[in-house]
Design a protein around this motif. Structure first.
Motif, PDB file in Angstrom:
ATOM      1  N   HIS A 160      27.979  34.983  73.033  1.00  0.00           N
ATOM      2  CA  HIS A 160      27.430  34.985  74.377  1.00  0.00           C
ATOM      3  C   HIS A 160      27.512  33.807  75.016  1.00  0.00           C
ATOM      4  O   HIS A 160      27.190  33.238  76.270  1.00  0.00           O
ATOM      5  CB  HIS A 160      25.961  35.301  74.571  1.00  0.00           C
ATOM      6  N   GLY A 161      28.402  32.709  74.377  1.00  0.00           N
ATOM      7  CA  GLY A 161      28.408  31.203  74.742  1.00  0.00           C
ATOM      8  C   GLY A 161      29.482  31.170  76.021  1.00  0.00           C
ATOM      9  O   GLY A 161      30.488  31.926  75.967  1.00  0.00           O
ATOM     10  N   TYR A 162      29.371  30.605  76.867  1.00  0.00           N
ATOM     11  CA  TYR A 162      30.592  29.961  77.870  1.00  0.00           C
ATOM     12  C   TYR A 162      30.808  28.656  77.991  1.00  0.00           C
ATOM     13  O   TYR A 162      29.834  27.806  78.125  1.00  0.00           O
ATOM     14  CB  TYR A 162      30.294  30.683  79.554  1.00  0.00           C
ATOM     15  N   HIS A 163      32.160  28.171  78.082  1.00  0.00           N
ATOM     16  CA  HIS A 163      32.243  26.681  78.060  1.00  0.00           C
ATOM     17  C   HIS A 163      33.493  26.356  78.980  1.00  0.00           C
ATOM     18  O   HIS A 163      33.793  25.200  78.850  1.00  0.00           O
ATOM     19  CB  HIS A 163      32.663  26.311  76.436  1.00  0.00           C
ATOM     20  N   GLY A 164      34.203  27.569  79.636  1.00  0.00           N
ATOM     21  CA  GLY A 164      35.087  26.984  80.511  1.00  0.00           C
ATOM     22  C   GLY A 164      36.392  27.871  80.647  1.00  0.00           C
ATOM     23  O   GLY A 164      36.296  29.006  79.752  1.00  0.00           O
ATOM     24  N   ARG A 165      37.312  27.592  81.379  1.00  0.00           N
ATOM     25  CA  ARG A 165      38.463  28.356  81.581  1.00  0.00           C
ATOM     26  C   ARG A 165      39.922  27.613  81.296  1.00  0.00           C
ATOM     27  O   ARG A 165      41.026  28.372  81.482  1.00  0.00           O
ATOM     28  CB  ARG A 165      38.503  28.603  83.066  1.00  0.00           C
ATOM     29  N   THR A 166      39.852  26.656  80.585  1.00  0.00           N
ATOM     30  CA  THR A 166      41.242  25.907  79.923  1.00  0.00           C
ATOM     31  C   THR A 166      41.413  26.656  78.859  1.00  0.00           C
ATOM     32  O   THR A 166      40.657  27.499  78.357  1.00  0.00           O
ATOM     33  CB  THR A 166      40.954  24.446  79.838  1.00  0.00           C
ATOM     34  N   ASN A 167      42.617  26.484  78.117  1.00  0.00           N
ATOM     35  CA  ASN A 167      42.995  27.219  76.966  1.00  0.00           C
ATOM     36  C   ASN A 167      41.972  26.983  75.792  1.00  0.00           C
ATOM     37  O   ASN A 167      41.562  27.899  75.258  1.00  0.00           O
ATOM     38  CB  ASN A 167      44.277  26.897  76.547  1.00  0.00           C
ATOM     39  N   LEU A 168      41.787  25.645  75.503  1.00  0.00           N
ATOM     40  CA  LEU A 168      40.574  25.498  74.570  1.00  0.00           C
ATOM     41  C   LEU A 168      39.273  26.076  74.972  1.00  0.00           C
ATOM     42  O   LEU A 168      38.638  26.706  73.969  1.00  0.00           O
ATOM     43  CB  LEU A 168      40.644  23.868  74.093  1.00  0.00           C
ATOM     44  N   PRO A 185      47.758  33.632  73.701  1.00  0.00           N
ATOM     45  CA  PRO A 185      46.901  33.255  72.545  1.00  0.00           C
ATOM     46  C   PRO A 185      46.246  32.063  72.797  1.00  0.00           C
ATOM     47  O   PRO A 185      46.506  31.123  73.494  1.00  0.00           O
ATOM     48  CB  PRO A 185      48.028  32.960  71.540  1.00  0.00           C
ATOM     49  N   PHE A 186      44.994  31.785  72.191  1.00  0.00           N
ATOM     50  CA  PHE A 186      44.260  30.582  72.495  1.00  0.00           C
ATOM     51  C   PHE A 186      44.370  29.696  71.291  1.00  0.00           C
ATOM     52  O   PHE A 186      44.822  29.908  70.234  1.00  0.00           O
ATOM     53  CB  PHE A 186      42.688  31.068  72.538  1.00  0.00           C
ATOM     54  N   ALA A 187      43.462  28.493  71.432  1.00  0.00           N
ATOM     55  CA  ALA A 187      43.656  27.424  70.694  1.00  0.00           C
ATOM     56  C   ALA A 187      42.906  27.776  69.290  1.00  0.00           C
ATOM     57  O   ALA A 187      42.130  28.656  69.143  1.00  0.00           O
ATOM     58  CB  ALA A 187      42.704  26.198  71.226  1.00  0.00           C
ATOM     59  N   PRO A 188      43.627  27.323  68.077  1.00  0.00           N
ATOM     60  CA  PRO A 188      42.992  27.702  66.802  1.00  0.00           C
ATOM     61  C   PRO A 188      41.730  26.877  66.426  1.00  0.00           C
ATOM     62  O   PRO A 188      41.198  26.292  67.162  1.00  0.00           O
ATOM     63  CB  PRO A 188      44.185  27.471  65.835  1.00  0.00           C
ATOM     64  N   GLU A 189      41.489  27.098  64.960  1.00  0.00           N
ATOM     65  CA  GLU A 189      40.291  26.616  64.333  1.00  0.00           C
ATOM     66  C   GLU A 189      39.237  26.789  65.248  1.00  0.00           C
ATOM     67  O   GLU A 189      38.115  25.721  65.232  1.00  0.00           O
ATOM     68  CB  GLU A 189      40.432  25.036  64.097  1.00  0.00           C
ATOM     69  N   ILE A 190      38.717  27.959  65.810  1.00  0.00           N
ATOM     70  CA  ILE A 190      37.393  28.126  66.694  1.00  0.00           C
ATOM     71  C   ILE A 190      36.794  29.348  65.805  1.00  0.00           C
ATOM     72  O   ILE A 190      37.307  30.254  65.639  1.00  0.00           O
ATOM     73  CB  ILE A 190      37.754  28.392  68.031  1.00  0.00           C
ATOM     74  N   TYR A 191      35.481  29.071  65.540  1.00  0.00           N
ATOM     75  CA  TYR A 191      34.656  30.154  64.832  1.00  0.00           C
ATOM     76  C   TYR A 191      33.380  30.595  65.489  1.00  0.00           C
ATOM     77  O   TYR A 191      32.780  29.632  65.995  1.00  0.00           O
ATOM     78  CB  TYR A 191      34.465  29.505  63.425  1.00  0.00           C
TER      79      TYR A 191
END
Length: 452
Positions: A160-168, A185-191
């Motif tokens: 449910h988090g929101y942090h922005g609209r850039t790729n990361l 595709p989106f930036a990796p190493e996000i959990y």
């Protein structure tokens, strides 16, 4: 309070609702046709009225309608639209210079904003800041700083988090539509891990904090590796995800786990910061002191500015030249921020936010008793919301939410929706709003529920 001036000393705009045409009116519809011809369709509009001027908690459109503002430009104009100190300081700066680039030839305003951030953000440790243009930029740079400081890569974020609209930051954000759909595709190493959402916790709100924290810690330890984790990023009061208040005890436990494992704990206070929740920052509510805190929205009274503030030793991890941007910490935006913070102090807007809660929350709870579709009333200060469900269940009712919002708009009350399921009405009035206007807005909300 003078009827022609808002509490912040803003422009002489009568603080009253006035509906003189249908909403949107003919002039707004003409402008909307021009927008459709010239502006990309991806740029939407919650309420397609075109603004002529705004002051305090009132927006006047090109047709002469005056709307009560329960949105504050998404928590941006907390000090009121065109607040006197913001306009005065920004105007003075406009006459001196508009830009040099702080990375080329710096100026005092940038330093002064960073000094103010060190003073008002949680904790009494040595702090430093870096300034940017938007909340997404601030979050992205917090990730850069945390990775440099720890030498690790994994970033943990929450459902449910929101942090922005850039790729990361799209990768960090939970909700697909409209923020992520088709843009990968989106930036990796996000959990992503669970958040303590009391209303929807399967075993009940009383178990939520402990069970959610146990799941988060187990997930990080077993599936990611604490030794691989650079940062945990969370909104202390979740914004776009539905104004979710994590169950009490959850945030302190996650922050403690992060500290024990050398993980940078990042509080994303872009929507909840600067007096919005009744304290300077939402994490103050449980005494949580983040390692890094990201801010934007309410920081500068409507001018584009954002910041990462944190422990000096962490902030200094990035090499010289590694942080910045051409417009980051623009001198006019910095002047506006100093005016906004001045206004927050002089009017004690944190106390004003608490008073808004005292007025609004009991009335929202009364609405919940009257209308079974209101499943929960939640939030703090002037960051309040109702979650709408089908009566007798917790099934989200996005259609009713949209219908109520439309009826509010037609009656001259600007409200916003949010939530992973699109079923939350959120209320973000300017902190300078008068109580008569506040109560009138809730009267309109009640009529909208009755009609919808």
């Amino acid at each position: 309070m003078s009827i022609t001036q808002d509490l912040s000393g803003g422009p002489a705009l009568t603080q009253e609702r006035r509906v003189v045409t249908e909403i949107p009116g003919p002039k707004s519809r003409e402008l909307m046709a021009r927008k459709q011809a010239a502006v990309a369709d991806g740029v939407g509009a919650v309420l397609p009225v075109f603004v002529e001027r705004a002051g305090g908690a009132v927006i006047e459109d090109v047709d002469g309608n005056r709307l009560i503002d329960f949105g504050s430009g998404i928590a941006v104009t907390s000090v009121g639209n065109s607040a006197e100190a913001v306009v005065r300081r920004a105007t003075e700066q406009l006459h001196r210079f508009t830009h040099t680039c702080a990375m080329v030839t710096p100026y005092e305003g940038y330093v002064a904003v960073c000094e103010e951030l060190a003073a008002v953000t949680p904790g009494d440790h040595a702090k430093k800041s870096a300034l940017f243009n938007s909340g997404a930029e601030a979050v992205e740079n917090a990730v850069k700083i945390a990775r440099t400081h720890t030498g690790r890569q994994a970033i943990v974020v929450f459902e449910h988090g929101y942090h922005g609209r850039t790729n990361l930051t799209m990768a960090l954000t939970a909700k697909n539509m409209p923020y992520k759909h088709g843009f990968g595709p989106f930036a990796p190493e996000i959990y992503r891990v669970p958040v303590a959402y009391p209303y929807r916790w399967l075993t009940g709100a009383e178990n939520c904090a402990q069970e959610a924290a146990d799941q988060v810690i187990d997930h990080i330890t077993k599936q990611i590796g604490a030794e691989n984790t650079a940062a945990v990023i969370i909104e202390p009061l979740l914004g776009e995800g539905g104004f979710i208040e994590p169950a009490r005890g959850f945030l302190p436990r996650i922050a403690e786990f992060a500290r024990e494992n050398g993980i940078v704990f990042v509080a994303d206070e872009i929507q909840s910061g600067f007096c919005r929740t009744g304290q300077w920052f939402a994490c103050d509510d449980e005494g949580v002191v983040p390692d890094l805190i990201t801010t934007a929205k309410g920081i500068a009274g409507g001018m584009p500015l954002a910041a990462v503030t944190g422990r000096a030793e962490i902030m200094d991890s990035a090499h010289t030249g590694g942080l910045g941007g051409t417009y980051g910490g623009n001198p006019v935006a910095c002047a506006a921020a100093l005016g906004a913070i001045e206004t927050m102090r002089e009017l004690d807007l944190a106390a004003r936010a608490r008073r808004i809660e005292e007025v609004m929350k009991p009335r929202l709870l009364q609405l919940a008793e009257e209308f079974p579709a209101i499943g929960e009333v939640r939030g703090r200060g002037a960051m309040l919301a109702v979650e709408l469900v089908r009566p007798g269940s917790k099934e989200p009712d996005a259609e009713l939410t949209a219908a109520v919002a439309r009826r509010c708009h037609q009656a001259g009350l600007l409200v916003l929706t949010c939530g992973t399921y699109g079923n939350v009405l959120r209320f973000l009035p300017p902190l300078v709003i008068g109580e008569e206007l506040l109560n009138e807005g809730i009267d309109i909300l009640r009529e909208a529920f009755a009609a919808a």
